[in-house]
Structures are given as structure tokens and as C-alpha cells.
Design a protein around this motif. Structure first.
Motif, PDB file in Angstrom:
ATOM      1  N   UNK A  95      -8.423   6.952   0.691  1.00 54.40           N
ATOM      2  CA  UNK A  95      -7.527   7.497  -0.484  1.00 54.40           C
ATOM      3  C   UNK A  95      -7.623   6.474  -1.645  1.00 54.40           C
ATOM      4  N   UNK A  96      -7.891   5.324  -1.376  1.00 49.13           N
ATOM      5  CA  UNK A  96      -8.013   4.471  -2.361  1.00 49.13           C
ATOM      6  C   UNK A  96      -9.212   4.655  -3.237  1.00 49.13           C
ATOM      7  N   UNK A  97     -10.285   4.928  -2.540  1.00 49.08           N
ATOM      8  CA  UNK A  97     -11.713   5.013  -3.178  1.00 49.08           C
ATOM      9  C   UNK A  97     -11.968   6.427  -3.808  1.00 49.08           C
ATOM     10  N   UNK A  98     -10.920   7.357  -3.194  1.00 51.93           N
ATOM     11  CA  UNK A  98     -11.690   8.611  -3.735  1.00 51.93           C
ATOM     12  C   UNK A  98     -10.302   9.126  -4.912  1.00 51.93           C
ATOM     13  N   UNK A  99      -9.394   8.652  -4.744  1.00 55.60           N
ATOM     14  CA  UNK A  99      -8.357   9.035  -5.723  1.00 55.60           C
ATOM     15  C   UNK A  99      -7.862   7.794  -6.529  1.00 55.60           C
ATOM     16  N   UNK A 100      -8.238   7.774  -7.592  1.00 58.99           N
ATOM     17  CA  UNK A 100      -8.056   6.452  -8.716  1.00 58.99           C
ATOM     18  C   UNK A 100      -6.606   6.388  -9.121  1.00 58.99           C
ATOM     19  N   UNK A 101      -5.890   7.561  -9.235  1.00 60.75           N
ATOM     20  CA  UNK A 101      -4.857   7.578  -9.849  1.00 60.75           C
ATOM     21  C   UNK A 101      -3.528   7.101  -8.668  1.00 60.75           C
ATOM     22  N   UNK A 102      -3.920   7.092  -7.478  1.00 58.95           N
ATOM     23  CA  UNK A 102      -3.076   6.853  -6.527  1.00 58.95           C
ATOM     24  C   UNK A 102      -2.323   5.316  -6.675  1.00 58.95           C
ATOM     25  N   UNK A 103      -1.167   5.190  -6.783  1.00 54.68           N
ATOM     26  CA  UNK A 103      -0.456   4.037  -7.081  1.00 54.68           C
ATOM     27  C   UNK A 103       0.228   3.623  -5.761  1.00 54.68           C
ATOM     28  N   UNK A 104       0.856   4.293  -5.180  1.00 55.46           N
ATOM     29  CA  UNK A 104       1.261   4.339  -3.665  1.00 55.46           C
ATOM     30  C   UNK A 104       0.872   5.096  -2.422  1.00 55.46           C
ATOM     31  N   UNK A 105       0.871   4.590  -1.316  1.00 51.00           N
ATOM     32  CA  UNK A 105       0.333   5.462  -0.201  1.00 51.00           C
ATOM     33  C   UNK A 105       1.432   5.493   0.904  1.00 51.00           C
ATOM     34  N   UNK A 191       3.610 -13.645  12.894  1.00 45.26           N
ATOM     35  CA  UNK A 191       3.635 -12.384  13.368  1.00 45.26           C
ATOM     36  C   UNK A 191       5.074 -11.654  12.704  1.00 45.26           C
ATOM     37  N   UNK A 192       4.908 -10.532  12.374  1.00 45.99           N
ATOM     38  CA  UNK A 192       6.194  -9.636  11.978  1.00 45.99           C
ATOM     39  C   UNK A 192       5.944  -8.476  12.689  1.00 45.99           C
ATOM     40  N   UNK A 193       7.065  -7.538  12.812  1.00 43.39           N
ATOM     41  CA  UNK A 193       7.053  -6.436  13.450  1.00 43.39           C
ATOM     42  C   UNK A 193       7.825  -5.436  12.596  1.00 43.39           C
ATOM     43  N   UNK A 194       7.714  -4.149  12.727  1.00 47.19           N
ATOM     44  CA  UNK A 194       8.452  -3.027  12.139  1.00 47.19           C
ATOM     45  C   UNK A 194       7.938  -1.615  12.473  1.00 47.19           C
ATOM     46  N   UNK A 195       8.567  -0.859  11.861  1.00 41.37           N
ATOM     47  CA  UNK A 195       8.405   0.576  11.893  1.00 41.37           C
ATOM     48  C   UNK A 195       6.779   0.899  11.588  1.00 41.37           C
ATOM     49  N   UNK A 196       6.131   1.595  12.213  1.00 36.12           N
ATOM     50  CA  UNK A 196       4.753   1.918  12.130  1.00 36.12           C
ATOM     51  C   UNK A 196       4.795   2.394  10.631  1.00 36.12           C
ATOM     52  N   UNK A 197       5.710   3.199  10.090  1.00 37.51           N
ATOM     53  CA  UNK A 197       5.413   3.994   9.019  1.00 37.51           C
ATOM     54  C   UNK A 197       6.023   3.338   7.752  1.00 37.51           C
ATOM     55  N   UNK A 198       4.928   3.188   6.847  1.00 38.46           N
ATOM     56  CA  UNK A 198       5.030   2.326   5.513  1.00 38.46           C
ATOM     57  C   UNK A 198       4.790   3.123   4.317  1.00 38.46           C
ATOM     58  N   UNK A 199       5.327   2.325   3.196  1.00 38.96           N
ATOM     59  CA  UNK A 199       4.564   3.050   2.098  1.00 38.96           C
ATOM     60  C   UNK A 199       4.089   1.857   1.010  1.00 38.96           C
ATOM     61  N   UNK A 200       2.803   1.650   0.970  1.00 38.74           N
ATOM     62  CA  UNK A 200       2.403   0.236   0.282  1.00 38.74           C
ATOM     63  C   UNK A 200       1.996   0.781  -1.267  1.00 38.74           C
ATOM     64  N   UNK A 201       1.852  -0.340  -2.006  1.00 39.36           N
ATOM     65  CA  UNK A 201       1.331  -0.118  -3.366  1.00 39.36           C
ATOM     66  C   UNK A 201      -0.291  -0.351  -3.107  1.00 39.36           C
ATOM     67  N   UNK A 202      -0.740   0.255  -4.158  1.00 33.63           N
ATOM     68  CA  UNK A 202      -2.375  -0.043  -4.224  1.00 33.63           C
ATOM     69  C   UNK A 202      -2.905  -1.377  -4.353  1.00 33.63           C
ATOM     70  N   UNK A 203      -2.177  -2.275  -5.085  1.00 30.90           N
ATOM     71  CA  UNK A 203      -2.558  -3.625  -5.059  1.00 30.90           C
ATOM     72  C   UNK A 203      -2.531  -4.379  -3.671  1.00 30.90           C
ATOM     73  N   UNK A 204      -1.416  -3.993  -2.923  1.00 34.37           N
ATOM     74  CA  UNK A 204      -1.183  -4.605  -1.795  1.00 34.37           C
ATOM     75  C   UNK A 204      -2.138  -4.301  -0.665  1.00 34.37           C
ATOM     76  N   UNK A 205      -2.288  -2.617  -0.817  1.00 32.83           N
ATOM     77  CA  UNK A 205      -3.358  -2.126   0.093  1.00 32.83           C
ATOM     78  C   UNK A 205      -4.459  -2.651   0.213  1.00 32.83           C
TER      79      UNK A 205
END
Lengths: 562, 342
Positions: A95-105, A191-205
């Protein structure tokens, strides 16, 4: 930004990229993917390698070619194992490589559904450009897990599959606990835990995926249990400084830690959610798919989000499953005898001897406490319901045979059917008193049992009977009352029990009576002069002496003196 | 209220019932010879199947079919026990029904259970199956919005192979037989009253099942002999396995563990209800016929009084009756439960 020189010019896309992990109900996944694509969101789909080629082809055909659609490298994802994380990593990288405009995944599954228009989500994220939405709970502080291991997920070895080799899994966990075998968490991981489903910013990812020590951490997480709920949740703590620890995906887990499915009847509930995506839907919930994918939500008047309402709905259901409704006996709830829960649904009062001692006791009590007072519910002839009813609440018959067929159920049914109104009834040794029923009431914490012992003689004393004729009967009644009192005075009782002998009670009848009634009805109207009248006791002492001389010592009345 | 038996006795019961199960299965295989196929159609592999023994139910069959189709039953398997009122022709005309015929005695086949066991052994293994009589309409929490496939999926996820659904006897407001219910209309429109809370439950350790009795029939016809009142326990929705066998109608099943659909620790497991439309107008005319056939109870002569009483068109309704409003009402009354299926 990505350094990967893509051969074709990157397609123009929106700032929100969707990663979908799919393994079943692919036709629904296709619909959802089309929804995102229609909103100009690039979609990278991972399909489990276990999905057959025919299904895969049908899926691809249903989606058709689209400039914003990609399929990522396929992994065989078994529940709770590393390949789920690997699949997520691969799809996110693509996703990050092929879509440069993406800011959040946004990470979703094939059975998720968007609850609000994609534009709204994109816009909302646009305003929170550097924020990462991922539930990330420190294991030391919060009880996030429903059932199963907590901290040990990170410190034990798990070579066996929990799904397929449960016995080996459990055995090995126990062995490691027994011998104190532990693996170290690589520093500086917290160690942290949480829901599997997230929304991360490009920078963080990018920070996570390009972390210099990623290989080391990946190796570590491969050995932990359910890394899909801890890998990103832990890693994000090292690379991001703006974490909002909540998931944008609504998931409701049941008591076994499985996600609750959403059906058509949850529509109004889902509309009240403040999340953007819901997981997971029953694939045939046509109504939900129609509503949320068709954009109908735009045409409806918006509803204020009330996520607490959703939580409450599912909490109530979970509580009903685990605790049930107290005092209910039904086809799917039949608790063990020694259950700590109450045996009946509501408090009730049992009066022994009051009806015999006082004139019109039931009438007086009904007036004073403003309730409906039964007669002798367990009378040998029939159940004396309030007002002489033949059939009472819940269609409970007054037939003695039906009642005595199962006395406990009769009582439990009556209390259940009249929840909200305190039941009061008389009970004495002339009634169908069985040890079974006596024990049931004595060990029921909802019961209030008040006994004036020896009063069973009063009707015989006042009535026109020859003593010799009723001598045997008196002996029988006395024996039964003694047995009842023995149960009440045993150490296993949990009811609210008061036992007086007649002589004790007569020392201060007003006080004892009002104490008893007040315990049951705190706001009962008990004026001093309004207490019920005690029936005549003239000559009672002589009567008792006579009984004794005939060879029947009235044990329960031996202290009676006037 | 439940008093568990000692473990050793429980094992002994297991052992005895294992042999009983084998005997019942063998018997079913032998009794399968009484079945003659009239129409055999095909169905899809994961369809929900419905098994039903039927005799002279012309007035109920249309609604029965439409109710269960709406619930998502994929295929019906009927055993017609010598119907004479045209029921058979109706069944043969349905595109989603296979029909077998048996002219043998209903009672001799353990009230149709041998035939059902035989058919289910042959066609039901591994499938979710409904077993219901023509006068029983299955409902469960959320049934209007979540068809049986949804329930089956959820039960699979919970690893629970059976859904209990007690029989709920429905009756009309006036005397029995006074109001007519045209074929193809909802009988619950006419029979819209029930008893809310007079059901007595006992645990039977041999089969590890619950025996539920009570309701309007116990209240009106068996008030002096409550032990003879009809059993209301039912297990109508089940994921069948070849080694299962029905014991006593669909009240209880072997292996014993399948009967343990109740929670022993105070929680509520999921449960539905079978709306029992026995008291339609025709019961008054049918009672003398059924009394003469003596096919319905093990010790049939004991129930003569019951048939006599029914043929007098009595009023079952009473002041304390409850009007049927829907599954939410039944759940509130504690007759059914969603059991975590939120």
C-alpha cells in the motif's frame, strides 16, 4: 515518503488506504472493496492461501480490474498465528509503496462493513493527520483479555497450535509454568495489546515496517501467542508520539472471546456507533449491507452517536448468558442445588402460627402493608390464593395435586410470576409440609420465615373437639412442627428466620409483630391501636395440662404460663 | 434445584444408554423397510432439512410449509402415515419436499420415531435438521430477522449441537372448536393465548434431560394426575450425527450429553419455543377418532378421559391466561432465552 521507484506513474488516489484481510464470504468482501474503491480509496486485499483457485478467480472476476486495487502476497493464516501479521505487513508495505498519496492506512477484514461514508472518514482523518488510531493497552494495567493467557502470551513458548492441538498447548503451558521457563521480551519492547484492527498514519507505519531491528522483533513475535493482537500494538509505542488508544472498528466480543456477529436487527444499534467500521457481519445480513453500502445513510437524518448504548446491549446479553435471571427455572437454566444465587426471584414472607393466633391476620396484613396476602398456600385441600382465585398469576392452578407434584417449582413459579409484588402466605404443620419444601425455603435467602411455635393447637383448642379424638392429630402436628423448626435452627439456613414459642411471643406481641412486618415492608402502616386482635386464650393452660396428663406433653408449649 | 447423581452412577447410566442407543439405531434400520418412497427430490449440501411424520393435517400444512420456508429450511422430508384428507397430494406437489409413505402402525414405530431415526440416519448426518410435527411452529430469539442458517452458524461457533425449544400450548379465548382457522393462514391469529408460568421441571438423571410438564393441558385435563401430563421438553433443531438416536419423541435424545442443553451454573443458554397449535377447531371432531385409534400414548386407555374432555369443547382460557405477543414477550416471561446471542 516511499523510495520505491514504481515503473508506472502512481494512480491518483485519496489519502485513505484500505488493507483487507479476507478468508470467507468473498462475495461480501468484494462488495465492501467496491464501496471503498468507489470513494477513491486504494484497496490492497490479502486473501488467505487456503482459499481455492476457483473461488479466488470468481472473486477477482467480481471485482474486475481497477487502478486502485491490488492483491498482496498470500499467506496461510491460521487463527492466532504469525502469518496474519506477516500478511498485514506485506499488504501495508504494498500500500505504502504503490500509492504515494495515502496518508492513513485502515486495516479491516472481509467481514467488516463501513458504518459511515468513506469521504467522511477520509475528511475526519485529514484533520488528524499524524494521529494513530490503535487500541494499545499495557498488559500490566488493564484487564483487556476475556479468558485465556495475559502476560504469559509474551513470556512462554507456543510451538503447538491452540486450535488443532489444544491438549499439547495446555500441557506445554503448564510445564513451562511449573518449571519457570520464560523467554525474555527483547528490550526496549513494552508489551501492549489491543484490537487487531487499526488505522495508522503513513509515518508510523513506515517507522514500524522499516525499523532497524524489525527482523529481531519479528523473530520474537513469531513465538508469542496471538501476535495479531500485540505486534503493531507494541511496535507503535516505539515509533509514534500521537497515539489515540482506541480502534475505529467496532468489535463486540462474547464471553468466549469470539466476536459477536451483527444481523439485520442491529441496524439501529450500529447507527448509534461512533466507530467508522463494524466487525463482523453475518454474511447474509442483506439489510445491513444494503443500508451501509448503498449510501442510504446519507439520506437518513443523522443520529447522535451513543456508543454506551451498544456496549450496554451486549453487556446485558453477556450477563444473561453467564449469570441468568435469579430465581428462574427454565428449559435452558436449571442451576445446581447449591448454587450461590438466590433460589427464587424475589423476597417473600412465610408466617407460621400468625393466622391461628390473630384474628383475620391476612386481612390485617394486607391492609397494613398494602399487598395481597395469600392464605395457606400449601393447605391439603387446595392452594389458598389471595381472594380465593382458582388460577393465579402465570396461570398457576390452585389444584393441590398439581402443586404437590413439585412443590419447589410451584413456589418458584409463583414468586417468578409475581415479581415486583412481595408474596406473603401462611404455613403451618397442618399444610403439606415436606422436608424438601422446608429445606428449599430455609436455604433460600429471599425467604423471611417467622414462626410462633405451638399455634397449631389453637384451632383445635377453640374448636368443638373432644381432646381424646384429636390427641393423635395433635401429636402428629407437633412432630411436624418440631421437624420444621429443627430445619430452621440448623446451621445451613440462609433465610431470614424468626422463631418464638407462643409464651415468648405473648410477652410483647406488638413489638414482635411490628418488627417482623417492618422487616418485610419498611413503610407499612402500623399504628399502635391498629394491631390485630389476639383470639381468646382463656383456659388454654388448663387445656395444655389436660393434654400432658393424657400422655402427650406439648413440648413446644412447655413454657406456656398465663 | 438440580441434584446431580454420583459420578459412578453417571458412568453406569452412560453405559446403559450406549447400548440403548445401539438398540434404537438397529431398530430404526429394521423399521426403515416400512417406508416406501413416493417422491425423492434433491437438495443442496448445506441445506437445512426438516423431518416430519404427518397424518391428516390438511388445514395446517400450508402454514407449516410457509413458516419453515421463511425460516430458511431448504428441504422437507415428510413421512406420510396414511393420510386420507388430501395432505399427501399437497406434499407431493411441493417442489422442495420429498415424501415417504408408511401404512404401518404409528405406535409400533415408537410414534414415528423409528422412521425419523431411519431417515435422519440416512440423510441427516452432518446437517442441521429441524424435527417438528405439523402442529409445531418453531420460534426462537430474533427469529423474524435471523433465519435458521444464522442460528446454525452461531450454534456451530458455540459448539452447541442442539437448540432446545419447549412446547408452548396455544389456545383460543372461547371454547375449543368455536373459531375456524382457514388453511394457509397463521393459526396464531386464532390461538393467541398461553399459560405464562405454570411449568414444572424435573431433572431425569438417566437421560440427563429435563422433564418439563405443565401448561394448559396439565391445568385443565390432568389436575388430578399431574404425572400423566404431557411432556413439553423438545429438541427440534439439531446438528445430526449418524450415531444419534431419538429416544422418546423429540423430547430426549441419545447420547445423553446432547440432552444437556441447560446451564447448570445459573447462566441462561439459548432456548426457543415450539408454538403448539394443537387446539385448532378440528381437535374437537378429531378427539373421538384419536381415542378410538389409540395410537398416541404408551398406555392409551389412561388418556380416554382426556379425549372425552376435549370432545366436549371445553374452555381452556382463564383470567390468568396471557395473550401471545411475540418472542420478546416469551423471553421476558422466562420461557425462552437469547442465551448470549445478542
Amino acid at each position: 515518503m516511499s523510495t520505491d521507484p514504481h515503473p508506472t506513474p502512481a494512480p491518483q488516489s485519496g489519502p485513505l488506504g484500505i488493507v483487507m484481510l479476507c478468508h470467507t464470504a468473498l462475495h461480501r468482501a468484494a462488495q465492501v472493496a467496491q464501496f471503498w474503491l468507489a470513494a477513491n480509496c486504494p484497496v490492497v486485499i490479502h486473501v488467505d492461501r487456503a482459499v481455492g483457485a476457483a473461488q479466488m478467480d470468481a472473486f477477482k472476476q467480481a471485482l474486475g480490474p481497477h487502478p486502485l486495487l491490488r492483491f498482496s502476497t498470500r499467506f496461510r493464516c491460521e487463527w492466532g498465528t504469525w502469518p496474519i501479521v506477516a500478511a498485514t505487513q506485506a499488504a501495508s508495505e504494498q500500500m505504502l509503496n504503490e500509492f504515494a498519496q495515502v496518508e492513513h492506512v485502515l486495516l479491516t477484514s472481509g467481514s467488516c462493513i463501513p458504518l459511515r461514508p468513506a469521504d467522511e472518514l477520509a475528511e475526519w482523518l485529514e484533520q488528524r493527520r499524524d494521529v494513530d488510531f490503535i487500541e494499545s493497552v499495557s498488559i500490566g494495567h488493564a484487564p483487556w483479555i476475556k479468558g485465556g493467557l495475559s502476560e504469559e502470551r509474551f513470556t512462554l513458548y507456543f510451538p503447538f497450535s491452540w486450535k488443532q492441538r489444544k491438549w499439547a498447548f495446555d500441557l506445554l503451558v503448564n510445564i513451562q509454568r511449573r518449571f519457570g521457563i520464560r523467554r525474555d521480551v527483547p528490550r526496549p519492547l513494552q508489551p501492549h495489546m489491543g484490537s487487531q484492527w487499526w488505522c495508522l498514519s503513513r509515518k508510523t507505519l513506515q517507522g514500524i515496517l522499516n525499523h532497524p531491528k524489525r527482523a529481531r522483533y519479528d523473530r520474537y513475535f513469531k513465538g508469542t501467542w496471538i501476535p495479531d493482537e500485540s505486534y503493531f500494538q507494541t511496535m507503535v509505542r516505539m515509533v509514534s508520539d500521537r497515539i489515540e488508544s482506541r480502534s475505529l472498528t467496532l468489535v463486540k466480543f462474547d464471553r468466549n472471546g469470539r466476536p459477536n456477529l451483527f444481523y439485520d436487527d442491529h441496524l439501529q444499534l450500529l447507527r448509534r456507533s461512533d466507530c467508522f467500521v463494524a466487525r463482523k457481519l453475518w454474511p447474509d445480513a442483506q439489510g445491513l449491507y444494503d443500508f451501509f453500502l448503498s449510501g442510504q445513510i446519507m439520506r437518513e437524518t443523522p443520529i447522535d452517536p451513543q456508543p454506551a448504548k451498544i456496549d450496554r446491549y451486549f453487556e446485558l446479553a453477556a450477563k444473561q448468558r453467564s449469570d441468568g435471571r435469579a430465581g428462574l427455572y427454565m428449559q435452558s437454566r436449571f442451576p445446581l442445588d447449591d448454587s450461590i444465587n438466590a433460589k427464587t426471584a424475589a423476597p417473600y414472607s412465610v408466617f407460621c402460627g400468625f393466622q391461628q393466633l390473630f384474628r383475620n391476620f391476612d386481612f390485617w396484613l394486607g391492609n397494613a402493608a398494602n399487598c395481597r396476602v395469600h392464605g395457606h398456600l400449601f393447605a391439603p385441600e387446595k392452594a389458598e390464593f389471595y381472594g380465593g382465585a382458582k388460577v393465579y398469576h402465570g396461570a398457576i392452578s390452585n389444584s393441590a395435586a398439581l402443586r404437590d407434584y413439585n412443590q419447589r417449582m410451584f413456589l418458584a413459579n409463583l414468586i417468578w410470576a409475581t415479581r415486583g409484588e412481595r408474596q406473603c402466605f401462611s404455613y403451618n404443620s397442618r399444610d403439606k409440609m415436606t422436608p424438601d419444601l422446608n429445606w428449599f425455603m430455609a436455604t433460600d435467602r429471599n425467604a423471611q420465615i417467622s414462626v410462633i411455635s405451638g399455634c397449631f393447637i389453637l384451632p383445635l383448642f377453640r374448636g368443638d373437639y373432644k381432646v381424646d379424638d384429636v390427641l393423635g392429630h395433635i401429636g402428629w402436628l407437633q412432630r411436624r412442627e418440631q421437624e420444621f423448626i429443627a430445619i430452621l435452627q440448623s446451621k445451613w439456613t440462609s433465610a431470614d428466620i424468626r422463631v418464638w414459642t407462643l409464651a415468648e411471643f405473648l410477652q410483647d406481641p406488638q413489638r414482635f409483630l411490628s418488627e417482623t412486618v417492618r422487616a418485610a415492608f419498611p413503610d407499612a402502616q402500623l399504628a399502635e391501636n391498629d394491631l390485630p386482635q389476639i383470639g381468646s386464650l382463656d383456659g388454654f393452660e388448663d387445656y395444655l395440662t389436660h393434654l400432658r396428663n393424657l400422655g402427650l406433653p406439648p413440648v413446644l408449649l412447655q413454657d406456656y404460663k398465663r | 434445584m438440580l441434584d446431580p447423581v454420583p459420578l459412578s452412577q453417571d458412568r453406569w447410566f452412560d453405559f446403559r444408554m450406549r447400548w440403548k442407543r445401539r438398540r434404537l439405531r438397529t431398530r430404526a434400520i429394521a423399521k426403515a423397510r416400512e417406508l416406501k418412497v413416493l417422491k425423492r427430490r434433491t437438495w443442496a449440501r448445506n441445506d437445512i432439512l426438516l423431518f416430519c411424520t404427518i397424518r391428516n393435517e390438511r388445514e395446517r400444512i400450508d402454514w407449516f410449509l410457509s413458516h419453515y420456508r421463511k425460516l430458511g429450511v431448504g428441504h422437507f422430508l415428510f413421512i406420510d402415515n396414511d393420510s386420507t384428507d388430501g395432505t399427501r397430494q399437497v406434499l407431493l406437489d411441493q417442489a422442495d419436499a420429498s415424501v415417504w409413505h408408511s401404512g404401518a402402525s404409528y405406535k409400533q414405530s415408537r410414534f414415528g420415531m423409528d422412521w425419523i431415526n431411519a431417515l435422519m440416519l440416512r440423510y441427516g448426518s452432518g446437517q442441521w435438521c429441524v424435527v417438528a410435527d405439523a402442529d409445531e411452529l418453531l420460534i426462537y430469539p430474533h427469529w423474524e430477522t435471523r433465519p435458521l442458517p444464522a442460528l446454525a452458524d452461531w450454534l456451530d461457533m458455540q459448539e452447541q449441537p442442539v437448540l432446545p425449544a419447549m412446547m408452548l400450548d396455544l389456545y383460543p379465548e372461547g371454547p375449543l372448536g368455536a373459531r375456524h382457522c382457514p388453511a394457509g393462514t397463521d393459526p396464531v391469529q386464532v390461538l393467541n393465548w398461553f399459560d405464562a408460568g405454570n411449568y414444572v421441571i424435573q431433572h431425569k438423571p438417566l437421560l440427563d434431560c429435563l422433564l418439563i410438564q405443565g401448561g394448559p393441558r396439565a391445568r385443565t385435563f390432568f389436575k388430578d394426575t399431574p404425572n400423566r401430563a404431557p411432556t413439553l421438553t423438545k429438541l427440534p433443531f439439531i446438528k445430526w450425527s449418524w450415531h444419534n438416536a431419538w429416544v422418546n419423541s423429540t423430547h430426549s435424545i441419545l447420547p445423553r450429553s446432547l440432552n444437556r442443553v441447560y446451564d447448570r451454573k445459573g447462566g441462561e443458554a439459548i432456548a426457543g419455543a415450539l408454538l403448539h397449535t394443537k387446539f385448532l377447531h378440528s381437535i374437537v371432531e378429531k378427539a373421538p377418532i384419536e381415542k378410538a385409534r389409540a395410537q398416541h400414548f404408551g398406555n392409551a386407555s389412561v388418556f380416554d378421559n382426556y379425549y372425552d374432555a376435549v370432545s366436549q369443547a371445553p374452555v381452556i382460557w382463564c383470567d390468568a391466561s396471557t395473550r401471545f405477543e411475540g418472542w420478546q414477550q416469551l423471553e421476558q416471561l422466562g420461557l425462552i432465552s437469547r442465551g448470549g446471542w445478542a
